[in-house]
Motif scaffolding. Structure first.
Motif, PDB file in Angstrom:
ATOM      1  N   PRO A 491       0.831  -1.209   0.000  1.00  0.00           N
ATOM      2  CA  PRO A 491       0.000   0.000   0.000  1.00  0.00           C
ATOM      3  C   PRO A 491       0.863   1.255   0.000  1.00  0.00           C
ATOM      4  O   PRO A 491       1.906   1.321   0.669  1.00  0.00           O
ATOM      5  CB  PRO A 491      -0.813  -0.113   1.285  1.00  0.00           C
ATOM      6  N   ALA A 492       0.425   2.261  -0.750  1.00  0.00           N
ATOM      7  CA  ALA A 492       1.173   3.515  -0.824  1.00  0.00           C
ATOM      8  C   ALA A 492       1.323   4.151   0.548  1.00  0.00           C
ATOM      9  O   ALA A 492       2.349   4.781   0.845  1.00  0.00           O
ATOM     10  CB  ALA A 492       0.471   4.476  -1.781  1.00  0.00           C
ATOM     11  N   GLY A 493       0.317   3.987   1.411  1.00  0.00           N
ATOM     12  CA  GLY A 493       0.411   4.537   2.762  1.00  0.00           C
ATOM     13  C   GLY A 493       1.556   3.935   3.554  1.00  0.00           C
ATOM     14  O   GLY A 493       2.208   4.622   4.349  1.00  0.00           O
ATOM     15  N   ASP A 494       1.807   2.634   3.340  1.00  0.00           N
ATOM     16  CA  ASP A 494       2.930   1.991   4.037  1.00  0.00           C
ATOM     17  C   ASP A 494       4.268   2.534   3.537  1.00  0.00           C
ATOM     18  O   ASP A 494       5.204   2.727   4.308  1.00  0.00           O
ATOM     19  CB  ASP A 494       2.870   0.479   3.829  1.00  0.00           C
ATOM     20  N   VAL A 495       4.330   2.757   2.213  1.00  0.00           N
ATOM     21  CA  VAL A 495       5.555   3.318   1.650  1.00  0.00           C
ATOM     22  C   VAL A 495       5.787   4.726   2.205  1.00  0.00           C
ATOM     23  O   VAL A 495       6.905   5.092   2.595  1.00  0.00           O
ATOM     24  CB  VAL A 495       5.502   3.358   0.113  1.00  0.00           C
ATOM     25  N   ALA A 496       4.715   5.530   2.257  1.00  0.00           N
ATOM     26  CA  ALA A 496       4.835   6.884   2.782  1.00  0.00           C
ATOM     27  C   ALA A 496       5.299   6.870   4.234  1.00  0.00           C
ATOM     28  O   ALA A 496       6.175   7.650   4.639  1.00  0.00           O
ATOM     29  CB  ALA A 496       3.499   7.618   2.655  1.00  0.00           C
ATOM     30  N   ALA A 497       4.734   5.979   5.050  1.00  0.00           N
ATOM     31  CA  ALA A 497       5.102   5.895   6.450  1.00  0.00           C
ATOM     32  C   ALA A 497       6.561   5.475   6.608  1.00  0.00           C
ATOM     33  O   ALA A 497       7.251   5.890   7.556  1.00  0.00           O
ATOM     34  CB  ALA A 497       4.188   4.918   7.177  1.00  0.00           C
ATOM     35  N   ASP A 498       7.057   4.669   5.688  1.00  0.00           N
ATOM     36  CA  ASP A 498       8.428   4.192   5.747  1.00  0.00           C
ATOM     37  C   ASP A 498       9.415   5.251   5.262  1.00  0.00           C
ATOM     38  O   ASP A 498      10.490   5.435   5.846  1.00  0.00           O
ATOM     39  CB  ASP A 498       8.558   2.925   4.899  1.00  0.00           C
TER      40      ASP A 498
END
Length: 515
Positions: A491-498
């Motif tokens: 998910p893009a949200g996981d990438v952003a959080a990372d």
């Protein structure tokens, strides 16, 4: 030892001297060429003989006016009055004597009584060159320094000059000006500089040095007094200080030198300056100083100075550049005053005094660093950065620190959704290094390495390395995150959080650039 008189400013003679020094090409590059690489290197190690031979009368270089001046004012050798008169035709031997530069008569030999040397450096405003007057050093006198010695440009002075932010400022305070070199640097980007010192002798040298640079009281004003007392009730846009920060035992057997010893116990002077300098800073004003501070048993290096910056109420960025144990610290400053192990009794007495003094406060080590403080415009500090950078750095650091302050302000005020809308670019000095085991398809370690400034190296995971590699200004940060999510099947949200928290750090450190 008796104290020789300090130079004096006679305006018409200072103007003549400036013209003579320029006409003689008495500058760093030309003097180094005359001396040669071997002699320059030897001088850097405190050995004068190769330089004396290179400038001797009758040698190829010896008749050059700059060689005569170097022999007199750098090496402290007697020169003939005729040779000095030829090197300083406008000033003359009598004019040099009236300025307090030489001792002697127009007949026979004359000898310099001050050190007058060319100086060149690169700071955040570009290249600069002047002539600096100071007391003759040990190389010339062959004796330990007097306690009222006025030091020329040393490594600490150059470190501060290169670390200072150089954007235009209205009013600058040079606290503890010494020979005046920080005031010279500040004059290039300030409407007015106030330079202070507790030592009247130091102020006399600073007055001469600034006058020789063509700076009158309308540009640089000099005030006598301790710490912030001479400017109480005033505010400045920039404060620079190479203060007398050396932690010195208090006792009759240990000399206290004006240029390095503030007369306080331990590191109290630095504490008082860090916690008190905000009183003279205008909103948004910056203070930059060099500091030594004690690291007590059981403490980390940043705890003590961290407590001071917290008490200051200012934004703070502290960079530790060196750390010495008590023995190393004692050896450094005993030698600095001119005592060597060859003088066994004095060396042991002073060494013991230093060790006892530091042990009395449970000092495990002493830190040296550059402290940058800023009065927040909003009244509330948002920056507290204490970091260790003891490796080599690329000078000048002033632009790096200025860019770091600006990036911190921008990033702190930037919510994630606004960050996602920005088109970021990789700084031109950043390279990527990949380390693979032989035969492996994928790297074990990826480093993003900064070529300038602090030369930071950041270990990057797959997503971060790919994100940085895509930052060419074409796509927004959000678009890159979305593309990475699709590519990595997460998910893009996981990438952003990372990725995004680290991206903020890369922006603050200058590896990534805002549009």
């Amino acid at each position: 030892m008796s104290t020789p008189p300090a130079p004096v400013v006679v305006p018409e003679l200072v103007d003549a001297l400036r013209a003579d020094l320029a006409a003689a090409a008495y500058g760093v590059e030309h003097v180094d060429d005359l001396l040669g690489e071997v002699a320059v290197g030897a001088l850097g190690r405190g050995e004068a003989l190769p330089a004396l031979r290179a400038t001797a009368p009758g040698t190829a270089a010896g008749g050059d006016p700059a060689a005569v001046l170097a022999r007199a004012f750098l090496l402290g050798e007697p020169v003939s009055a005729a040779a000095l008169a030829a090197a300083l035709p406008r000033t003359g031997v009598e004019g040099a004597r009236r300025l307090g530069l030489v001792d002697g008569t127009p007949v026979g030999d004359v000898r310099a009584v001050v050190d007058l040397r060319p100086y060149a450096a690169t700071d955040g405003a570009g290249e600069a060159a002047w002539w600096i007057a100071s007391d003759l050093g040990e190389l010339v006198t062959g004796a330990a320094l007097r306690t009222d010695h006025v030091l020329g440009v040393g490594g600490a002075s150059l470190t501060l000059a290169q670390a200072t932010v150089r954007d235009p400022r209205e009013r600058v305070l040079d606290l503890g000006t010494g020979c005046g070199v920080q005031a010279l640097h500040a004059s290039r980007h300030a409407a007015h500089v106030v330079a202070t010192d507790l030592s009247p002798r130091a102020l006399a040298f600073a007055r001469f040095t600034t006058a020789l640079a063509g700076l009158g009281p309308d540009r640089v004003s000099l005030r006598e007094g301790s710490m912030l007392e001479p400017v109480a009730g005033e505010t400045f846009d920039l404060v620079v200080s190479n203060p007398p920060f050396v932690i010195t035992p208090r006792g009759a057997d240990v000399p206290a030198y004006d240029y390095r010893d503030g007369g306080r116990s331990g590191d109290d002077l630095v504490r008082d300056l860090v916690t008190g300098v905000g009183d003279v800073l205008a909103p948004g004003g910056v203070a930059q100083l060099l500091a030594n501070w004690e690291v007590r048993d059981g403490e980390e290096w940043h705890e003590r100075i961290g407590a001071w910056v917290d008490a200051s109420g200012l934004d703070a960025w502290v960079v530790l550049r060196d750390q010495q144990d008590p023995a190393q610290y004692a050896e450094t400053w005993i030698r600095d005053g001119g005592t060597t192990p060859a003088d066994r009794a004095t060396w042991h007495a002073r060494y013991g005094a230093w060790l006892d003094d530091l042990a009395s406060r449970d000092v495990a080590s002493v830190g040296f660093g550059v402290v940058t403080l800023r009065r927040p415009v909003t009244g509330r500090p948002t920056l507290r950065r204490l970091e260790q950078q003891t490796g080599p750095v690329r000078q000048p650091l002033g632009p790096v620190l200025a860019a770091g302050l600006a990036a911190h302000d921008a990033v702190t005020a930037l919510p994630d959704d606004a960050l996602a809308d920005l088109r970021l670019t990789v700084a031109p000095d950043v390279t990527e290094e990949r380390y693979l085991q032989p035969g492996a398809a994928d790297p074990r370690v990826v480093l993003l390495r900064q070529g300038g400034g602090f030369g930071r190296a950041v270990q990057a995971g797959t997503a971060l390395a790919a994100f940085v590699g895509a930052c060419d200004g074409e796509l927004t940060a959000g678009q890159i995150v979305g593309a990475l999510g699709a590519l990595l099947d997460v998910p893009a949200g996981d990438v952003a959080a990372d990725v995004l928290p680290t991206v903020r750090g890369l922006l603050t450190d200058g590896l990534l650039l805002l549009p």
